[in-house]
Design a protein around this motif. Sequence first.
Motif, mmCIF file in Angstrom:
data_model
loop_
_atom_site.group_PDB
_atom_site.id
_atom_site.type_symbol
_atom_site.label_atom_id
_atom_site.label_comp_id
_atom_site.label_asym_id
_atom_site.label_seq_id
_atom_site.Cartn_x
_atom_site.Cartn_y
_atom_site.Cartn_z
ATOM 1 N N PHE A 1 0.863 -1.177 0.000
ATOM 2 C CA PHE A 1 0.000 0.000 0.000
ATOM 3 C C PHE A 1 0.895 1.220 0.000
ATOM 4 O O PHE A 1 1.723 1.398 0.893
ATOM 5 C CB PHE A 1 -0.910 0.011 1.232
ATOM 6 C CG PHE A 1 -1.992 -1.008 1.151
ATOM 7 C CD1 PHE A 1 -3.169 -0.727 0.481
ATOM 8 C CD2 PHE A 1 -1.838 -2.257 1.719
ATOM 9 C CE1 PHE A 1 -4.173 -1.672 0.386
ATOM 10 C CE2 PHE A 1 -2.833 -3.210 1.627
ATOM 11 C CZ PHE A 1 -4.007 -2.915 0.957
ATOM 12 N N PHE A 2 0.705 2.014 -1.019
ATOM 13 C CA PHE A 2 1.541 3.195 -1.179
ATOM 14 C C PHE A 2 0.751 4.414 -0.748
ATOM 15 O O PHE A 2 -0.302 4.714 -1.311
ATOM 16 C CB PHE A 2 1.962 3.326 -2.642
ATOM 17 C CG PHE A 2 2.956 4.418 -2.901
ATOM 18 C CD1 PHE A 2 4.313 4.170 -2.818
ATOM 19 C CD2 PHE A 2 2.542 5.697 -3.232
ATOM 20 C CE1 PHE A 2 5.242 5.161 -3.061
ATOM 21 C CE2 PHE A 2 3.453 6.708 -3.467
ATOM 22 C CZ PHE A 2 4.811 6.439 -3.382
ATOM 23 N N ASN A 3 1.277 5.076 0.275
ATOM 24 C CA ASN A 3 0.603 6.269 0.777
ATOM 25 C C ASN A 3 -0.748 5.961 1.432
ATOM 26 O O ASN A 3 -1.629 6.812 1.494
ATOM 27 C CB ASN A 3 0.411 7.288 -0.350
ATOM 28 C CG ASN A 3 0.504 8.715 0.155
ATOM 29 O OD1 ASN A 3 0.999 8.948 1.246
ATOM 30 N ND2 ASN A 3 0.014 9.647 -0.632
ATOM 31 N N ARG A 4 -0.910 4.746 1.846
ATOM 32 C CA ARG A 4 -2.092 4.339 2.611
ATOM 33 C C ARG A 4 -1.662 3.280 3.602
ATOM 34 O O ARG A 4 -0.795 2.462 3.304
ATOM 35 C CB ARG A 4 -3.163 3.715 1.705
ATOM 36 C CG ARG A 4 -3.988 4.683 0.916
ATOM 37 C CD ARG A 4 -4.923 5.497 1.772
ATOM 38 N NE ARG A 4 -5.709 6.408 0.959
ATOM 39 C CZ ARG A 4 -5.257 7.551 0.450
ATOM 40 N NH1 ARG A 4 -4.012 7.909 0.668
ATOM 41 N NH2 ARG A 4 -6.047 8.316 -0.261
ATOM 42 N N LYS A 5 -2.295 3.301 4.715
ATOM 43 C CA LYS A 5 -1.987 2.321 5.737
ATOM 44 C C LYS A 5 -3.277 1.614 6.119
ATOM 45 O O LYS A 5 -4.283 2.249 6.368
ATOM 46 C CB LYS A 5 -1.445 3.048 6.976
ATOM 47 C CG LYS A 5 -0.135 2.512 7.485
ATOM 48 C CD LYS A 5 0.559 3.512 8.365
ATOM 49 C CE LYS A 5 0.009 3.556 9.778
ATOM 50 N NZ LYS A 5 0.763 4.514 10.619
ATOM 51 N N ASN B 1 -11.785 8.766 5.558
ATOM 52 C CA ASN B 1 -11.436 7.366 5.791
ATOM 53 C C ASN B 1 -10.014 7.025 5.344
ATOM 54 O O ASN B 1 -9.634 5.876 5.290
ATOM 55 C CB ASN B 1 -12.442 6.460 5.080
ATOM 56 C CG ASN B 1 -12.575 6.829 3.623
ATOM 57 O OD1 ASN B 1 -12.073 7.872 3.201
ATOM 58 N ND2 ASN B 1 -13.201 5.978 2.851
ATOM 59 N N THR B 2 -9.251 8.036 5.043
ATOM 60 C CA THR B 2 -7.885 7.742 4.618
ATOM 61 C C THR B 2 -6.922 7.886 5.790
ATOM 62 O O THR B 2 -7.048 8.797 6.595
ATOM 63 C CB THR B 2 -7.431 8.705 3.505
ATOM 64 O OG1 THR B 2 -7.504 10.043 3.997
ATOM 65 C CG2 THR B 2 -8.323 8.569 2.282
ATOM 66 N N SER B 3 -5.988 6.991 5.805
ATOM 67 C CA SER B 3 -5.017 7.018 6.902
ATOM 68 C C SER B 3 -4.176 8.289 6.843
ATOM 69 O O SER B 3 -3.815 8.842 7.869
ATOM 70 C CB SER B 3 -4.114 5.799 6.829
ATOM 71 O OG SER B 3 -3.378 5.807 5.623
ATOM 72 N N THR B 4 -3.884 8.733 5.645
ATOM 73 C CA THR B 4 -3.053 9.924 5.517
ATOM 74 C C THR B 4 -3.688 11.123 6.226
ATOM 75 O O THR B 4 -3.042 11.799 7.014
ATOM 76 C CB THR B 4 -2.835 10.291 4.031
ATOM 77 O OG1 THR B 4 -4.082 10.198 3.354
ATOM 78 C CG2 THR B 4 -1.851 9.354 3.383
ATOM 79 N N SER B 5 -4.946 11.338 5.967
ATOM 80 C CA SER B 5 -5.610 12.490 6.569
ATOM 81 C C SER B 5 -5.681 12.344 8.088
ATOM 82 O O SER B 5 -5.455 13.292 8.835
ATOM 83 C CB SER B 5 -7.012 12.670 5.985
ATOM 84 O OG SER B 5 -7.610 13.818 6.525
#
Lengths: 328, 328
Positions: B145-149, B189-193
């Motif tokens: 997963f790129f840029n997501r966890k 719902n994104t890990s980044t945010s």
Amino acid sequence: MKQTITAKDVAKLAGVSQSSVSRVYFEGARVSAKTREKVLAAAKELDYRPNEFARSLITNRTKIIGLVMKGIQNPFYPQVLKQFTMAFKQHGFSVLFVHTNNDELQSDDIETLLNYNVAGVVITDATMSLKVAETFKQNKIPLVFFNRKLENSDFYSVCCNNRTASQQIAKYLLSKGATELAYIAGNSNTSTSLEREKGFYEILEQNQVTFSKYSSDYTYEGGYQIANEMVDEKQLPSAIFVANDIMALGVIDAMREHALKIPEDLKIIGFDNIEMASWPAYQLTTWEQPIEKMVEATVEYLLNEINDYTGFAKTIEIEGVLIERKTT
Amino acid sequence: MKQTITAKDVAKLAGVSQSSVSRVYFEGARVSAKTREKVLAAAKELDYRPNEFARSLITNRTKIIGLVMKGIQNPFYPQVLKQFTMAFKQHGFSVLFVHTNNDELQSDDIETLLNYNVAGVVITDATMSLKVAETFKQNKIPLVFFNRKLENSDFYSVCCNNRTASQQIAKYLLSKGATELAYIAGNSNTSTSLEREKGFYEILEQNQVTFSKYSSDYTYEGGYQIANEMVDEKQLPSAIFVANDIMALGVIDAMREHALKIPEDLKIIGFDNIEMASWPAYQLTTWEQPIEKMVEATVEYLLNEINDYTGFAKTIEIEGVLIERKTT
DNA sequence: CCGTTTTTTGAATACGTATGCAAAAAATCT
DNA sequence: AGATTTTTTGCATACGTATTCAAAAAACGG
């Protein structure tokens, strides 16, 4: 080890032959409803998935489209990529993405496409030597140049109506009272830039308006730089037709830094209608390239050729439309 | 008919066996210099190209990487796509591009990847249900997963140091004299945010500064809209941390339309360092995501796993760096 | 119900390559 | 040079599917 479930496994469970399983998954083959049902049930239970490689090996066909792209920095092209991917998916095709750094496709990029025996190829934003293109013809792989035209060649290409669009752009600028005009070209070896220049020039000539030409490279930085040079060098025109939007944005930014007011001091028009053209900061007047229709035309041709190769060549021009905003 | 030249043809011309031809093209196989030479000469003459499908069928391996992307509208991702394509190409891998519209990968997207028995998968900008992810594990297909966890999951993921970066961003804004802060989130719902919010909040809490939170969707339009709402609703903060650059640009444009001066009236900082952040019109202060390093880490892991599958899972965080420009 | 036509099915084979195995060739050693 | 080891080679087979052909089953007609 990867546990691969084959048609044979499904056949055994369903109590039929491997041939029957194959027939269930092969479009157009005849199977009785009863065996189809049995096979599908067994397949579902085993989570069977036909091996594309075995398929392609025997049919000598693939469900892969090669998509070659160069200028993915230009926001116009991600849009194109998205549209193509979606359209092909709808028809059961997958996209092998090839990025090239060179304006002309290199042989190792080609190699990839040929190795995978792609069903068709879309070349966006790049060209290739005729010799290489012939390779595709020999292998009966249909090929479309998207947004590029090879001159004197017999390859299919889908473009916007670059020349007539530019004519209209010229007329439009004249109607807005522009008197001294300029054209900022993109990469000089691209058909898009040449055609746009041609159409633009034709109308200006008709109206006996002279215009100056500047050359850049279809990038933001390029536009920014050439605009600075224009300011430094000599007096500015009253309107500039910039060969694409992203360059136009660079031009606008540069001009503004020199305290020039757009459109009062200087009118600017772009080409493409990328998303950013509509941003409040720019509000760029431009010519919309109808991506969706262009993609549609490309896909339609490719699918037909995949189905029954003719090698038919033609240049399709899709009509765009002028989007008037605040920079003119 | 497509004239396919096979290893057998080459063998005949070179006066060797098909096996020898195969060995010339198979890395790690032993062939004498003499036969290699003969084979290569014959291959060149016939323009032979090993059939990838036959290869994959028998080795049960492919040289295809599945690259799944969602938000290609965000200029950050074309950049990522380009880097990946180039990096994989260097290692002899091709990219099967899959575009998904949904935040969570759908089963038919997965189907494509499994059908083609991809050697590895990069999922950028999207997630997938654990159940689906397990399918890849079962098939021993490495996945990043790129840029997501994914939380609580055991999948490899490569990110930027979102949390500590946001901490530094908070400290930086405080050091710039900001007193009332706000965070504009991306898709919730994104890990980044979430991580960016978390890090930001931690520092503010430590310093007993309260902050407000606004939610948007990682798009320009989203940023533009939420900024308008902020202006309408209540008094503005003195600094805003926007979860990504493209939203930040929307925010800037909206604020400027309300005659707010940046950074005097309002400081804005983004995240990503997309190309446009450096444009004169914006000069956005932001946090640079080190795409190249992130891609490198991803590719390295994938290649290792392809070579020898372990299923090793970890979250890699690559350090980014603050890029100070004119909006703070 | 039987003969005839149509549909469905399974067995066998082919696609182009990699690879285990044994034979042949080359290299090394005594 | 002859014996032994190492390297190279060719033969045969397998990968998982589509497809031809003949046989079996089903449908049809009188």
